[in-house]
Design a protein around this motif. Structure first.
Motif, PDB file in Angstrom:
ATOM      1  N   TYR A   1     -16.577   3.013   6.707  1.00 59.74           N
ATOM      2  CA  TYR A   1     -15.115   3.070   6.842  1.00 59.74           C
ATOM      3  C   TYR A   1     -14.734   3.682   8.196  1.00 59.74           C
ATOM      4  O   TYR A   1     -13.951   3.104   8.957  1.00 59.74           O
ATOM      5  CB  TYR A   1     -14.525   3.889   5.692  1.00 59.74           C
TER       6      TYR A   1
ATOM      7  N   LYS B   1     -12.955   1.678  11.295  1.00 58.13           N
ATOM      8  CA  LYS B   1     -11.630   2.108  11.748  1.00 58.13           C
ATOM      9  C   LYS B   1     -11.676   2.437  13.246  1.00 58.13           C
ATOM     10  O   LYS B   1     -10.745   2.126  13.982  1.00 58.13           O
ATOM     11  CB  LYS B   1     -11.153   3.333  10.949  1.00 58.13           C
TER      12      LYS B   1
ATOM     13  N   ASP C   1      -3.196 -12.182   4.847  1.00 59.09           N
ATOM     14  CA  ASP C   1      -4.532 -11.853   4.337  1.00 59.09           C
ATOM     15  C   ASP C   1      -5.455 -11.479   5.493  1.00 59.09           C
ATOM     16  O   ASP C   1      -5.828 -12.338   6.307  1.00 59.09           O
ATOM     17  CB  ASP C   1      -5.083 -13.061   3.559  1.00 59.09           C
ATOM     18  N   PHE C   2      -5.848 -10.235   5.542  1.00 58.44           N
ATOM     19  CA  PHE C   2      -6.643  -9.733   6.668  1.00 58.44           C
ATOM     20  C   PHE C   2      -8.089 -10.244   6.659  1.00 58.44           C
ATOM     21  O   PHE C   2      -8.810 -10.011   7.617  1.00 58.44           O
ATOM     22  CB  PHE C   2      -6.597  -8.196   6.696  1.00 58.44           C
TER      23      PHE C   2
ATOM     24  N   THR D   1      -9.529   0.485   2.483  1.00 58.43           N
ATOM     25  CA  THR D   1      -9.477   1.950   2.366  1.00 58.43           C
ATOM     26  C   THR D   1     -10.421   2.501   1.301  1.00 58.43           C
ATOM     27  O   THR D   1     -10.433   3.705   1.067  1.00 58.43           O
ATOM     28  CB  THR D   1      -8.036   2.412   2.037  1.00 58.43           C
TER      29      THR D   1
ATOM     30  N   GLY E   1       0.835  -1.200   0.000  1.00 53.34           N
ATOM     31  CA  GLY E   1       0.000   0.000   0.000  1.00 53.34           C
ATOM     32  C   GLY E   1       0.871   1.251   0.000  1.00 53.34           C
ATOM     33  O   GLY E   1       2.103   1.162   0.027  1.00 53.34           O
ATOM     34  N   GLN E   2       0.233   2.415  -0.044  1.00 53.89           N
ATOM     35  CA  GLN E   2       0.987   3.678  -0.079  1.00 53.89           C
ATOM     36  C   GLN E   2       1.936   3.775   1.122  1.00 53.89           C
ATOM     37  O   GLN E   2       3.136   4.019   0.975  1.00 53.89           O
ATOM     38  CB  GLN E   2       0.031   4.873  -0.022  1.00 53.89           C
ATOM     39  N   VAL E   3       1.380   3.579   2.308  1.00 50.61           N
ATOM     40  CA  VAL E   3       2.186   3.723   3.523  1.00 50.61           C
ATOM     41  C   VAL E   3       3.087   2.499   3.708  1.00 50.61           C
ATOM     42  O   VAL E   3       4.264   2.620   4.059  1.00 50.61           O
ATOM     43  CB  VAL E   3       1.268   3.938   4.752  1.00 50.61           C
TER      44      VAL E   3
ATOM     45  N   VAL F   1      -3.928  10.907   2.608  1.00 49.53           N
ATOM     46  CA  VAL F   1      -2.601  10.333   2.322  1.00 49.53           C
ATOM     47  C   VAL F   1      -2.335  10.277   0.811  1.00 49.53           C
ATOM     48  O   VAL F   1      -3.213   9.916   0.029  1.00 49.53           O
ATOM     49  CB  VAL F   1      -2.488   8.912   2.921  1.00 49.53           C
TER      50      VAL F   1
HETATM   51  P1  NDP Z   1      -3.682   1.625   0.683  1.00 50.90           P
HETATM   52  O1  NDP Z   1      -5.074   1.346   0.224  1.00 50.90           O
HETATM   53  O2  NDP Z   1      -2.689   2.211  -0.245  1.00 50.90           O
HETATM   54  O3  NDP Z   1      -3.044   0.308   1.297  1.00 50.90           O
HETATM   55  C1  NDP Z   1      -3.796  -0.638   1.997  1.00 50.90           C
HETATM   56  C2  NDP Z   1      -3.105  -1.963   1.868  1.00 50.90           C
HETATM   57  O4  NDP Z   1      -3.955  -2.973   2.422  1.00 50.90           O
HETATM   58  C3  NDP Z   1      -2.844  -2.353   0.394  1.00 50.90           C
HETATM   59  O5  NDP Z   1      -1.578  -2.947   0.282  1.00 50.90           O
HETATM   60  C4  NDP Z   1      -3.954  -3.369   0.152  1.00 50.90           C
HETATM   61  O6  NDP Z   1      -3.652  -4.299  -0.876  1.00 50.90           O
HETATM   62  C5  NDP Z   1      -3.987  -4.049   1.489  1.00 50.90           C
HETATM   63  N1  NDP Z   1      -5.120  -4.909   1.619  1.00 50.90           N
HETATM   64  C6  NDP Z   1      -6.348  -4.823   1.050  1.00 50.90           C
HETATM   65  N2  NDP Z   1      -7.076  -5.910   1.361  1.00 50.90           N
HETATM   66  C7  NDP Z   1      -6.276  -6.698   2.129  1.00 50.90           C
HETATM   67  C8  NDP Z   1      -6.435  -7.965   2.753  1.00 50.90           C
HETATM   68  N3  NDP Z   1      -7.541  -8.683   2.635  1.00 50.90           N
HETATM   69  N4  NDP Z   1      -5.401  -8.460   3.454  1.00 50.90           N
HETATM   70  C9  NDP Z   1      -4.236  -7.786   3.574  1.00 50.90           C
HETATM   71  N5  NDP Z   1      -4.023  -6.595   2.992  1.00 50.90           N
HETATM   72  C10 NDP Z   1      -5.041  -6.056   2.299  1.00 50.90           C
HETATM   73  O7  NDP Z   1      -3.855   2.534   1.972  1.00 50.90           O
HETATM   74  P2  NDP Z   1      -2.869   3.615   2.606  1.00 50.90           P
HETATM   75  O8  NDP Z   1      -1.467   3.135   2.562  1.00 50.90           O
HETATM   76  O9  NDP Z   1      -3.211   4.931   2.046  1.00 50.90           O
HETATM   77  O10 NDP Z   1      -3.396   3.574   4.114  1.00 50.90           O
HETATM   78  C11 NDP Z   1      -2.602   3.104   5.200  1.00 50.90           C
HETATM   79  C12 NDP Z   1      -3.379   3.336   6.485  1.00 50.90           C
HETATM   80  O11 NDP Z   1      -3.676   4.725   6.636  1.00 50.90           O
HETATM   81  C13 NDP Z   1      -4.727   2.615   6.563  1.00 50.90           C
HETATM   82  O12 NDP Z   1      -4.913   2.146   7.877  1.00 50.90           O
HETATM   83  C14 NDP Z   1      -5.741   3.709   6.266  1.00 50.90           C
HETATM   84  O13 NDP Z   1      -6.997   3.436   6.881  1.00 50.90           O
HETATM   85  C15 NDP Z   1      -5.064   4.907   6.890  1.00 50.90           C
HETATM   86  N6  NDP Z   1      -5.470   6.178   6.306  1.00 50.90           N
HETATM   87  C16 NDP Z   1      -5.400   6.373   4.949  1.00 50.90           C
HETATM   88  C17 NDP Z   1      -5.817   7.574   4.388  1.00 50.90           C
HETATM   89  C18 NDP Z   1      -5.764   7.798   2.904  1.00 50.90           C
HETATM   90  O14 NDP Z   1      -6.097   8.913   2.477  1.00 50.90           O
HETATM   91  N7  NDP Z   1      -5.347   6.833   2.103  1.00 50.90           N
HETATM   92  C19 NDP Z   1      -6.323   8.675   5.239  1.00 50.90           C
HETATM   93  C20 NDP Z   1      -6.329   8.370   6.641  1.00 50.90           C
HETATM   94  C21 NDP Z   1      -5.909   7.165   7.146  1.00 50.90           C
HETATM   95  P3  NDP Z   1      -4.182  -3.991  -2.363  1.00 50.90           P
HETATM   96  O15 NDP Z   1      -3.684  -2.638  -2.732  1.00 50.90           O
HETATM   97  O16 NDP Z   1      -3.576  -5.100  -3.145  1.00 50.90           O
HETATM   98  O17 NDP Z   1      -5.673  -4.054  -2.268  1.00 50.90           O
END
Ligand code: NDP
Length: 296
Positions: A128, A132, A39-40, A65, A10-12, A154
Protein backbone atom coordinates in the motif's frame (compact mmCIF):
# COMPACT_ATOMS: atom_id res chain seq x y z
CA UNK A 1 -15.52 25.97 -11.99
CA UNK A 2 -16.16 22.40 -13.20
CA UNK A 3 -14.93 19.76 -10.78
CA UNK A 4 -14.63 16.05 -11.51
CA UNK A 5 -14.59 13.90 -8.35
CA UNK A 6 -13.53 10.24 -8.36
CA UNK A 7 -14.22 7.82 -5.48
CA UNK A 8 -17.31 9.74 -4.35
CA UNK A 9 -18.66 6.99 -2.06
CA UNK A 10 -15.54 6.57 0.07
CA UNK A 11 -15.08 8.26 3.45
CA UNK A 12 -13.36 11.32 2.01
CA UNK A 13 -15.19 11.24 -1.33
CA UNK A 14 -18.56 11.42 0.38
CA UNK A 15 -17.60 14.51 2.38
CA UNK A 16 -16.05 16.09 -0.72
CA UNK A 17 -19.42 16.02 -2.46
CA UNK A 18 -20.57 18.46 0.24
CA UNK A 19 -17.48 20.65 0.58
CA UNK A 20 -16.71 21.03 -3.14
CA UNK A 21 -20.28 22.07 -3.98
CA UNK A 22 -19.56 25.69 -2.98
CA UNK A 23 -16.75 25.93 -5.55
CA UNK A 24 -18.78 25.05 -8.63
CA UNK A 25 -20.39 22.24 -10.60
CA UNK A 26 -19.33 18.82 -9.26
CA UNK A 27 -19.54 15.62 -11.32
CA UNK A 28 -19.14 12.80 -8.79
CA UNK A 29 -18.17 9.30 -9.97
CA UNK A 30 -17.42 5.96 -8.37
CA UNK A 31 -16.16 2.71 -9.88
CA UNK A 32 -19.64 1.63 -11.08
CA UNK A 33 -20.95 4.98 -12.36
CA UNK A 34 -23.15 4.52 -15.42
CA UNK A 35 -22.60 7.64 -17.54
CA UNK A 36 -18.81 7.95 -17.39
CA UNK A 37 -16.06 5.51 -16.46
CA UNK A 38 -14.89 6.00 -12.86
CA UNK A 39 -13.32 2.55 -12.53
CA UNK A 40 -9.67 2.90 -11.57
CA UNK A 41 -8.86 -0.60 -12.76
CA UNK A 42 -9.35 0.91 -16.25
CA UNK A 43 -6.80 3.76 -16.61
CA UNK A 44 -7.69 4.40 -20.26
CA UNK A 45 -11.41 4.58 -19.38
CA UNK A 46 -10.97 7.23 -16.65
CA UNK A 47 -8.57 9.20 -18.88
CA UNK A 48 -11.31 9.17 -21.51
CA UNK A 49 -13.78 10.52 -18.91
CA UNK A 50 -11.46 13.48 -18.32
CA UNK A 51 -11.11 14.14 -22.08
CA UNK A 52 -14.91 14.10 -22.42
CA UNK A 53 -15.81 16.24 -19.41
CA UNK A 54 -12.83 18.67 -19.60
CA UNK A 55 -12.96 19.69 -15.89
CA UNK A 56 -11.05 22.62 -14.39
CA UNK A 57 -10.24 20.55 -11.30
CA UNK A 58 -9.95 16.77 -10.82
CA UNK A 59 -10.19 15.47 -7.25
CA UNK A 60 -9.18 11.85 -6.71
CA UNK A 61 -10.56 10.22 -3.56
CA UNK A 62 -10.50 6.69 -5.06
CA UNK A 63 -7.80 4.29 -3.90
CA UNK A 64 -6.99 0.71 -2.93
CA UNK A 65 -7.12 1.31 0.84
CA UNK A 66 -7.26 -2.30 2.09
CA UNK A 67 -3.72 -2.28 3.48
CA UNK A 68 -3.42 -6.00 4.29
CA UNK A 69 -5.23 -7.19 1.16
CA UNK A 70 -2.84 -5.12 -0.98
CA UNK A 71 0.00 -7.46 0.06
CA UNK A 72 -1.66 -10.29 -1.90
CA UNK A 73 -2.85 -8.17 -4.86
CA UNK A 74 0.04 -5.79 -5.54
CA UNK A 75 -0.77 -5.37 -9.24
CA UNK A 76 -4.32 -4.17 -8.54
CA UNK A 77 -3.02 -1.88 -5.77
CA UNK A 78 -0.43 -0.45 -8.18
CA UNK A 79 -3.07 0.19 -10.86
CA UNK A 80 -5.51 1.89 -8.45
CA UNK A 81 -2.94 3.83 -6.40
CA UNK A 82 -0.33 4.71 -9.01
CA UNK A 83 -1.01 3.93 -12.70
CA UNK A 84 -4.51 5.44 -12.90
CA UNK A 85 -3.75 8.56 -10.79
CA UNK A 86 -0.68 9.02 -13.02
CA UNK A 87 -2.81 8.75 -16.17
CA UNK A 88 -5.31 11.24 -14.73
CA UNK A 89 -2.54 13.69 -13.87
CA UNK A 90 -1.25 13.49 -17.46
CA UNK A 91 -4.74 14.33 -18.73
CA UNK A 92 -4.89 17.20 -16.23
CA UNK A 93 -1.55 18.50 -17.54
CA UNK A 94 -2.86 18.42 -21.15
CA UNK A 95 -6.04 20.28 -20.13
CA UNK A 96 -4.37 22.76 -17.78
CA UNK A 97 -6.55 21.39 -14.95
CA UNK A 98 -5.62 21.19 -11.26
CA UNK A 99 -5.20 17.62 -9.95
CA UNK A 100 -5.91 16.89 -6.27
CA UNK A 101 -4.85 13.58 -4.75
CA UNK A 102 -4.55 12.02 -1.28
CA UNK A 103 -1.59 10.10 0.05
CA UNK A 104 -0.59 8.60 3.34
CA UNK A 105 1.70 8.46 6.36
CA UNK A 106 2.41 4.87 5.17
CA UNK A 107 4.96 6.28 2.68
CA UNK A 108 7.27 6.58 5.73
CA UNK A 109 8.97 3.77 7.65
CA UNK A 110 7.70 4.99 11.01
CA UNK A 111 11.13 5.40 12.60
CA UNK A 112 11.84 7.98 15.31
CA UNK A 113 9.35 10.14 17.15
CA UNK A 114 9.57 13.42 15.24
CA UNK A 115 6.56 14.37 13.06
CA UNK A 116 7.41 13.78 9.40
CA UNK A 117 8.03 16.82 7.18
CA UNK A 118 7.17 16.94 3.47
CA UNK A 119 10.92 17.01 2.75
CA UNK A 120 11.66 13.77 4.67
CA UNK A 121 12.68 10.76 2.59
CA UNK A 122 9.88 8.20 2.21
CA UNK A 123 10.66 4.51 2.83
CA UNK A 124 7.36 2.57 2.73
CA UNK A 125 7.04 -0.74 4.58
CA UNK A 126 4.09 -2.17 2.63
CA UNK A 127 2.62 -2.64 -0.85
CA UNK A 128 0.00 0.00 0.00
CA UNK A 129 2.69 2.51 1.05
CA UNK A 130 4.89 1.73 -1.98
CA UNK A 131 2.04 2.06 -4.50
CA UNK A 132 0.81 5.30 -2.89
CA UNK A 133 4.37 6.68 -3.14
CA UNK A 134 4.55 5.65 -6.82
CA UNK A 135 1.27 7.51 -7.36
CA UNK A 136 2.78 10.66 -5.81
CA UNK A 137 5.84 10.36 -8.05
CA UNK A 138 3.84 9.90 -11.27
CA UNK A 139 1.66 12.91 -10.41
CA UNK A 140 4.70 15.09 -9.67
CA UNK A 141 6.32 14.00 -12.96
CA UNK A 142 3.16 14.71 -15.01
CA UNK A 143 3.69 18.46 -15.01
CA UNK A 144 0.07 19.04 -13.91
CA UNK A 145 -0.67 21.69 -11.32
CA UNK A 146 -1.30 19.42 -8.34
CA UNK A 147 -2.08 19.17 -4.66
CA UNK A 148 -1.00 15.95 -2.95
CA UNK A 149 -2.42 15.84 0.57
CA UNK A 150 -0.79 13.21 2.79
CA UNK A 151 -2.96 12.30 5.74
CA UNK A 152 -3.36 9.66 8.48
CA UNK A 153 -5.89 7.54 10.42
CA UNK A 154 -8.99 8.74 8.51
CA UNK A 155 -12.45 8.27 10.03
CA UNK A 156 -15.97 9.40 9.08
CA UNK A 157 -19.49 9.03 10.39
CA UNK A 158 -20.27 7.13 7.19
CA UNK A 159 -18.37 3.91 6.47
CA UNK A 160 -16.36 1.57 8.66
CA UNK A 161 -13.49 2.80 10.80
CA UNK A 162 -11.45 2.07 13.93
CA UNK A 163 -13.69 4.08 16.29
CA UNK A 164 -16.81 2.19 15.17
CA UNK A 165 -15.02 -1.15 15.46
CA UNK A 166 -13.96 -0.31 19.04
CA UNK A 167 -17.53 0.70 19.91
CA UNK A 168 -18.87 -2.59 18.57
CA UNK A 169 -16.23 -4.69 20.32
CA UNK A 170 -16.77 -2.84 23.60
CA UNK A 171 -20.41 -3.88 23.47
CA UNK A 172 -19.56 -7.51 22.71
CA UNK A 173 -16.46 -8.31 24.76
CA UNK A 174 -15.36 -7.93 28.37
CA UNK A 175 -11.75 -7.23 27.57
CA UNK A 176 -10.08 -5.43 24.67
CA UNK A 177 -6.42 -5.29 23.79
CA UNK A 178 -5.34 -2.37 21.63
CA UNK A 179 -1.98 -1.38 20.15
CA UNK A 180 -0.22 1.35 22.09
CA UNK A 181 3.08 1.78 20.24
CA UNK A 182 1.78 3.31 16.99
CA UNK A 183 1.44 7.10 17.14
CA UNK A 184 -0.61 9.37 14.90
CA UNK A 185 -3.59 11.69 14.71
CA UNK A 186 -7.12 10.50 13.83
CA UNK A 187 -8.25 12.81 11.03
CA UNK A 188 -11.87 13.36 10.04
CA UNK A 189 -12.95 13.01 6.42
CA UNK A 190 -15.00 16.19 6.99
CA UNK A 191 -11.87 18.12 7.96
CA UNK A 192 -9.96 16.77 4.95
CA UNK A 193 -12.78 17.70 2.60
CA UNK A 194 -13.03 21.23 3.98
CA UNK A 195 -9.25 21.72 3.81
CA UNK A 196 -9.33 20.43 0.22
CA UNK A 197 -11.90 23.02 -0.83
CA UNK A 198 -9.85 25.83 0.74
CA UNK A 199 -6.64 24.53 -0.79
CA UNK A 200 -8.15 24.32 -4.29
CA UNK A 201 -9.36 27.90 -4.04
CA UNK A 202 -5.94 28.96 -2.77
CA UNK A 203 -3.84 27.34 -5.52
CA UNK A 204 -6.20 28.43 -8.31
CA UNK A 205 -5.34 31.99 -7.21
CA UNK A 206 -1.74 31.37 -6.18
CA UNK A 207 -0.43 28.60 -8.44
CA UNK A 208 3.07 28.85 -6.95
CA UNK A 209 1.70 27.20 -3.77
CA UNK A 210 0.68 23.94 -5.51
CA UNK A 211 2.53 20.79 -4.37
CA UNK A 212 2.81 18.32 -1.49
CA UNK A 213 1.27 18.97 1.94
CA UNK A 214 0.78 17.03 5.16
CA UNK A 215 -2.79 17.36 6.51
CA UNK A 216 -3.85 15.82 9.83
CA UNK A 217 -5.76 16.93 12.90
CA UNK A 218 -3.62 18.49 15.64
CA UNK A 219 -2.14 16.53 18.53
CA UNK A 220 -1.13 12.90 18.73
CA UNK A 221 -2.34 9.68 20.30
CA UNK A 222 -2.00 5.90 20.09
CA UNK A 223 -4.69 3.45 18.95
CA UNK A 224 -4.98 2.42 22.61
CA UNK A 225 -5.64 5.96 23.89
CA UNK A 226 -7.93 6.62 20.94
CA UNK A 227 -9.95 3.48 21.82
CA UNK A 228 -10.18 4.56 25.48
CA UNK A 229 -11.38 7.99 24.39
CA UNK A 230 -14.08 6.48 22.16
CA UNK A 231 -15.31 4.05 24.82
CA UNK A 232 -15.35 6.67 27.56
CA UNK A 233 -17.27 9.08 25.29
CA UNK A 234 -19.82 6.33 24.52
CA UNK A 235 -20.26 5.42 28.20
CA UNK A 236 -21.08 9.05 29.00
CA UNK A 237 -23.38 9.55 26.01
CA UNK A 238 -27.02 10.41 26.61
CA UNK A 239 -28.16 7.29 24.79
CA UNK A 240 -26.78 4.85 27.35
CA UNK A 241 -24.66 2.55 25.24
CA UNK A 242 -24.11 -0.66 27.18
CA UNK A 243 -20.36 -1.03 27.30
CA UNK A 244 -19.33 -4.46 28.53
CA UNK A 245 -15.58 -3.98 28.23
CA UNK A 246 -14.36 -3.24 31.74
CA UNK A 247 -10.77 -3.55 30.71
CA UNK A 248 -8.90 -2.05 27.78
CA UNK A 249 -5.31 -3.23 27.82
CA UNK A 250 -2.37 -1.80 25.87
CA UNK A 251 -0.32 -4.18 23.73
CA UNK A 252 2.63 -3.87 21.35
CA UNK A 253 2.21 -4.06 17.56
CA UNK A 254 4.10 -7.36 17.68
CA UNK A 255 1.09 -8.90 19.50
CA UNK A 256 -1.06 -8.42 16.36
CA UNK A 257 0.86 -9.82 13.37
CA UNK A 258 -0.65 -8.56 10.09
CA UNK A 259 0.29 -9.20 6.43
CA UNK A 260 1.31 -5.53 6.00
CA UNK A 261 3.77 -3.84 8.38
CA UNK A 262 2.52 -0.56 9.87
CA UNK A 263 4.68 2.46 10.72
CA UNK A 264 5.07 3.10 14.47
CA UNK A 265 5.51 6.83 13.98
CA UNK A 266 2.71 8.23 11.78
CA UNK A 267 2.97 11.78 13.13
CA UNK A 268 2.74 14.35 10.30
CA UNK A 269 4.07 17.89 10.60
CA UNK A 270 1.35 20.15 9.17
CA UNK A 271 3.11 23.52 9.59
CA UNK A 272 3.57 23.98 5.83
CA UNK A 273 -0.15 23.70 5.10
CA UNK A 274 -1.18 25.95 7.99
CA UNK A 275 1.36 28.66 7.11
CA UNK A 276 0.84 28.59 3.33
CA UNK A 277 -2.94 28.33 3.25
CA UNK A 278 -3.67 30.35 6.42
CA UNK A 279 -5.60 27.45 7.97
CA UNK A 280 -5.84 26.08 11.51
CA UNK A 281 -6.06 22.32 12.05
CA UNK A 282 -8.19 21.54 15.14
CA UNK A 283 -7.29 18.93 17.80
CA UNK A 284 -8.07 15.34 16.83
CA UNK A 285 -10.50 14.71 19.71
CA UNK A 286 -12.78 17.60 18.67
CA UNK A 287 -13.61 15.85 15.40
CA UNK A 288 -13.85 12.39 16.98
CA UNK A 289 -16.32 13.71 19.62
CA UNK A 290 -18.41 15.25 16.89
CA UNK A 291 -18.46 12.02 14.88
CA UNK A 292 -19.38 9.98 17.98
CA UNK A 293 -22.21 12.35 18.84
CA UNK A 294 -23.46 11.93 15.30
CA UNK A 295 -23.41 8.11 15.26
CA UNK A 296 -24.41 7.30 18.85
P1 NDP B 1 -12.16 4.62 1.26
O1 NDP B 1 -11.65 3.22 1.19
O2 NDP B 1 -13.26 4.98 2.17
O3 NDP B 1 -12.56 5.12 -0.20
C1 NDP B 1 -11.89 4.71 -1.35
C2 NDP B 1 -12.84 4.80 -2.50
O4 NDP B 1 -12.23 4.22 -3.65
C3 NDP B 1 -14.15 4.02 -2.25
O5 NDP B 1 -15.24 4.76 -2.74
C4 NDP B 1 -13.92 2.77 -3.08
O6 NDP B 1 -15.11 2.13 -3.50
C5 NDP B 1 -13.19 3.35 -4.25
N1 NDP B 1 -12.63 2.34 -5.09
C6 NDP B 1 -12.19 1.10 -4.78
N2 NDP B 1 -11.85 0.44 -5.90
C7 NDP B 1 -12.09 1.29 -6.93
C8 NDP B 1 -11.95 1.20 -8.34
N3 NDP B 1 -11.54 0.10 -8.95
N4 NDP B 1 -12.30 2.27 -9.08
C9 NDP B 1 -12.76 3.41 -8.51
N5 NDP B 1 -12.93 3.54 -7.19
C10 NDP B 1 -12.57 2.50 -6.41
O7 NDP B 1 -10.87 5.50 1.55
P2 NDP B 1 -10.73 6.91 2.28
O8 NDP B 1 -11.83 7.82 1.86
O9 NDP B 1 -10.48 6.67 3.71
O10 NDP B 1 -9.36 7.40 1.62
C11 NDP B 1 -9.28 8.52 0.74
C12 NDP B 1 -7.81 8.76 0.42
O11 NDP B 1 -7.08 8.99 1.62
C13 NDP B 1 -7.11 7.59 -0.27
O12 NDP B 1 -6.23 8.11 -1.24
C14 NDP B 1 -6.31 6.94 0.85
O13 NDP B 1 -5.15 6.28 0.34
C15 NDP B 1 -5.94 8.14 1.68
N6 NDP B 1 -5.68 7.83 3.08
C16 NDP B 1 -6.60 7.12 3.82
C17 NDP B 1 -6.34 6.79 5.14
C18 NDP B 1 -7.33 6.01 5.96
O14 NDP B 1 -7.05 5.80 7.15
N7 NDP B 1 -8.45 5.59 5.41
C19 NDP B 1 -5.07 7.21 5.79
C20 NDP B 1 -4.20 7.96 4.93
C21 NDP B 1 -4.50 8.26 3.63
P3 NDP B 1 -15.70 0.93 -2.61
O15 NDP B 1 -15.85 1.45 -1.22
O16 NDP B 1 -16.98 0.63 -3.29
O17 NDP B 1 -14.68 -0.16 -2.71
Amino acid sequence: MNILLFGCRGQVGWELQRSLAVLGQVTALDFDSADHCGDFSNPAGVADTVRTLRPDVIVNAAAHTAVDKAESEPELARTLNATTPGALAEEAARLGATFVHYSTDYVFDGSGERPWDESDTPAPLSVYGRTKLQGEQLIAQSGAQHLILRTSWVYAARGGNFAKTMLRLAQERERLTVIDDQWGAPTGAELLADVTAHAIRHVRRQPQDAGLYHVAAAGETTWYSYAKYVISHASKSQKAIKIIANEVAPVATSAFPTPAARPLNSRLNTRKLQATMGLVLPPWHAGVSRMLTEIL
